[in-house]
Design a protein around this motif. Structure first.
Motif, PDB file in Angstrom:
ATOM      1  N   ILE A 180      -1.899  91.040 -31.189  1.00 36.12           N
ATOM      2  CA  ILE A 180      -1.734  89.711 -31.768  1.00 36.12           C
ATOM      3  C   ILE A 180      -2.742  89.536 -32.904  1.00 36.12           C
ATOM      4  O   ILE A 180      -3.929  89.804 -32.729  1.00 36.12           O
ATOM      5  N   PHE A 230       5.244  88.205 -34.982  1.00 31.61           N
ATOM      6  CA  PHE A 230       4.819  88.630 -33.654  1.00 31.61           C
ATOM      7  C   PHE A 230       5.897  88.324 -32.619  1.00 31.61           C
ATOM      8  O   PHE A 230       6.198  89.157 -31.753  1.00 31.61           O
ATOM      9  N   ALA A 244      -4.727  82.565 -30.977  1.00 29.93           N
ATOM     10  CA  ALA A 244      -4.326  83.772 -30.252  1.00 29.93           C
ATOM     11  C   ALA A 244      -3.758  83.415 -28.880  1.00 29.93           C
ATOM     12  O   ALA A 244      -2.766  84.011 -28.428  1.00 29.93           O
ATOM     13  N   GLN A 254      -0.146  82.065 -29.332  1.00 31.67           N
ATOM     14  CA  GLN A 254       0.831  83.123 -29.566  1.00 31.67           C
ATOM     15  C   GLN A 254       1.050  83.957 -28.299  1.00 31.67           C
ATOM     16  O   GLN A 254       2.189  84.317 -27.984  1.00 31.67           O
ATOM     17  N   ALA A 255      -0.020  84.241 -27.591  1.00 37.17           N
ATOM     18  CA  ALA A 255       0.105  85.020 -26.359  1.00 37.17           C
ATOM     19  C   ALA A 255       0.902  84.254 -25.301  1.00 37.17           C
ATOM     20  O   ALA A 255       1.690  84.847 -24.553  1.00 37.17           O
TER      21      ALA A 255
END
Length: 298
Positions: free
Chosen positions: A174, A184, A229, A232-233
């Motif tokens: 990421i 992503f 992060a 997005q994760a």
């Protein structure tokens, strides 16, 4: 539809005996990579057969409670090391496999190090799972990271493993150079379409001694915040849960090398990265339930 039970864990009685081979076998210098720092091992290293057997026996002595034990070769690109060394390691692994003292052999490698003869060798020695360091399915990202291959190579490696009956996992990163949330998520969707046995999600950290560190210093690269992060994760984690694909790691494992003040120059480093992601997903689920109204339990 995503259910509220989001916890993904490996079986409680499963153990992987880790054998680290940092940088060994990898002829590439990707912009983000410093495996010596990530693994906590500061030199290239090989194992003699006696050392490897002693290492395995030490771990097995603590595994009486486990019903599934595997040996995992991690850190470098296993299939890039000399064939004689591969066979030396795999021969030992196969002997434990045949004796029933372990139930699997897994290793990590690059997608472009999996030509047909290599996979035939892995099959012959009883390798049960290969983790592919894919990092991204974006051509722009792969080029920016100096990966040295394109997305077609990834898909070819996966199909070869499937044809050989060897399970595979995929590692994604990421916040890589030229990546963004949309690219992503596209990598996540393409991963799901391939249906791997497992996935790892790693935030991109800027490590000392890498090309990425130079890009950071020049202002060419800007790292993600921990919050970005995690967002997005969490998006990726929810999709993998829905697809029934286990996420066996999120975030880098804490090590003395990573904890050194000069090791991580920038990036979303957090010792409890997975906990942050799971907490965010639970928050989203609770907000969704509150918006939809709580069910009548009468």
């Amino acid at each position: 539809m995503l259910k509220s039970n989001v916890q993904q864990t490996r079986p409680q009685k499963q153990m992987t005996i880790p054998v680290f081979i940092p940088h060994l076998g990898c002829g590439h210098a990707c912009t983000f990579c410093n495996q010596r720092t990530i693994s906590g091992v500061s030199r290239e290293m090989t194992w003699s057969e006696a050392q490897l057997e002693q290492h395995i026996e030490m771990w097995l002595s603590t595994a009486s409670h486990c019903d599934h034990i595997e040996i995992g070769f991690f850190g470098g690109s296993f299939t890039g090391i000399p064939e004689s060394l591969q066979e030396s390691y795999l021969r030992i692994g196969k002997s434990y496999l045949e004796s029933g003292r372990i139930q699997g052999i897994r290793l990590s490698t690059r997608p472009d190090y999996l030509e047909a003869p290599v996979i035939a060798r892995l099959k012959a020695y009883g390798v049960t799972l290969v983790e592919l360091g894919v990092q991204s399915f974006s051509s722009e990202v792969l080029t920016a990271c100096k990966r040295g291959h394109d997305t077609a190579v990834i898909e070819k490696a996966v199909h070869r493993l499937k044809d050989a009956g060897i399970a595979f996992g995929i590692q994604l990163m990421i916040g890589l150079p030229e990546d963004n949330a949309e690219r992503f998520l596209d990598s996540v969707q393409k991963t799901i379409a391939l249906n791997p046995a497992c996935v790892r999600l790693y935030p991109t950290l800027v490590l000392a001694g890498t090309d990425l560190a130079q890009s950071l210093e020049k202002g060419i690269y800007k790292s993600l915040s921990v919050e970005d992060a995690v967002m997005q994760a969490t998006d990726a984690y929810a999709l993998f849960i829905e697809a029934g694909i286990p996420v066996i790691r999120m975030g880098l494992q804490a090590s003395e090398s990573l904890s050194e003040e000069a090791a991580v120059l920038a990036g979303p480093h957090h010792d409890a990265f997975r906990t942050l992601v799971e907490s965010e997903l639970y928050r989203r689920l609770m907000e969704r339930d509150l918006e939809n109204g709580l069910p009548d339990t009468r």
